[in-house]
Design an enzyme around this catalytic site. Sequence first.
Site, PDB file in Angstrom:
ATOM      1  N   TYR A   1       0.893  -1.217   0.001  1.00  0.00           N
ATOM      2  CA  TYR A   1       0.175  -0.204  -0.061  1.00  0.00           C
ATOM      3  C   TYR A   1       0.988   1.243   0.117  1.00  0.00           C
ATOM      4  O   TYR A   1       1.422   1.486   0.921  1.00  0.00           O
ATOM      5  CB  TYR A   1      -0.887   0.188   1.147  1.00  0.00           C
TER       6      TYR A   1
ATOM      7  N   SER B   1     -12.998  -5.687   2.175  1.00  0.00           N
ATOM      8  CA  SER B   1     -14.015  -5.143   1.249  1.00  0.00           C
ATOM      9  C   SER B   1     -15.347  -5.556   1.700  1.00  0.00           C
ATOM     10  O   SER B   1     -16.436  -6.049   0.747  1.00  0.00           O
ATOM     11  CB  SER B   1     -13.560  -5.486  -0.348  1.00  0.00           C
TER      12      SER B   1
ATOM     13  N   GLY C   1     -17.531   0.022  -1.586  1.00  0.00           N
ATOM     14  CA  GLY C   1     -18.487   1.246  -1.472  1.00  0.00           C
ATOM     15  C   GLY C   1     -19.618   1.015  -1.925  1.00  0.00           C
ATOM     16  O   GLY C   1     -20.715   1.686  -1.700  1.00  0.00           O
TER      17      GLY C   1
ATOM     18  N   GLY D   1     -22.023   4.231  -2.052  1.00  0.00           N
ATOM     19  CA  GLY D   1     -20.956   5.200  -2.358  1.00  0.00           C
ATOM     20  C   GLY D   1     -20.506   5.140  -3.885  1.00  0.00           C
ATOM     21  O   GLY D   1     -19.455   5.838  -4.015  1.00  0.00           O
TER      22      GLY D   1
END
Length: 332
Positions: free
Chosen positions: A55, A200, A205, A210
Amino acid sequence: MNQRKLANRSVAEIGLGCMNVSHAYGPPSDPAAAKALFYAALDLGIDHFDTAALYGFGRNEALVGEFLHPFRERFFLASKCGMTGVNGTRVIDGRPETLKQTCKEALTRLRTDVIDLYYLHRWDKKVPIEESVGGLADLVREGHIRSIGLSEVSAETLRKAHAVHPIAAVQSEYSLWTRNPEIALLSACEELDVALVAFSPLARGFLANGVSDPRDFIEKDIRRTMPRFNPPHFGRNRKLLDAFNRVAWEAGCTPAQLALAWLLAKAPHVLPIVGTTSIAHLEEDVAASRVRLSADTLEAVERLINAETVSGPRYAAETLAEIDTEVTPHAG
């Protein structure tokens, strides 16, 4: 929050996946915003923080280390190796010597002497899983990590790895619209006393309302490459949300909380980690720990969103080739 077992520790049942502040869905967060998010998580009772060398190509671990090292005794720290950035390119490398070097670098970035749970981020199919786990077992014996995890693997691979060294957790995508763990992994984890850490859980989202129009995603948003967010699949999937939102309203919670509460109800060894850059969203997600769903609500939401009603595979073909999870059939 309620507590669940993770690697012989008791942690809050909802953890924080730190990826979003550095990687995948938008520009990296300002360091001050990342700090505020991490501190808000601690205040909300989150004591399970998940990061990875991949990341931000190390930047995410560095942020976690910079802002959270004064509180190291208050939280369970998980990170990952085996998929990193090399000269600006994502590389999967499961050789023991690479994993050990990645761990050494991670310890420096995280400003800690030991990582509580260290995952093999991807199984490098050029290296037998037994060899990669053997290298991680050396890190346990040397005191650099406390426990070993795997990410995106099948039940068969889990069993092979577990025969070399006990596996504490498997991290896998798991939500109403990604049900792959239910084929075999969920039951294998229960049998072997392995936690299933669900990433997730809000379908990137989607289940939190989202995503109104994927055409608005920024250029480097990883969802641009995911079939479910592209034609013709997104239009079909979007039609599921109105009914899903009604079920949430009838249950007295938000759609995000419904998705998380459903996941928590699946099995006591499932621990979702939520990813966000918004403190308000994090507060909403944590409140899902207090939501109790009736049998009728669970049945309704299962019937509405599942492997047969969701259109499209979760990854593009080239990414599916890299991972080892069982694959569910999908609509469309």
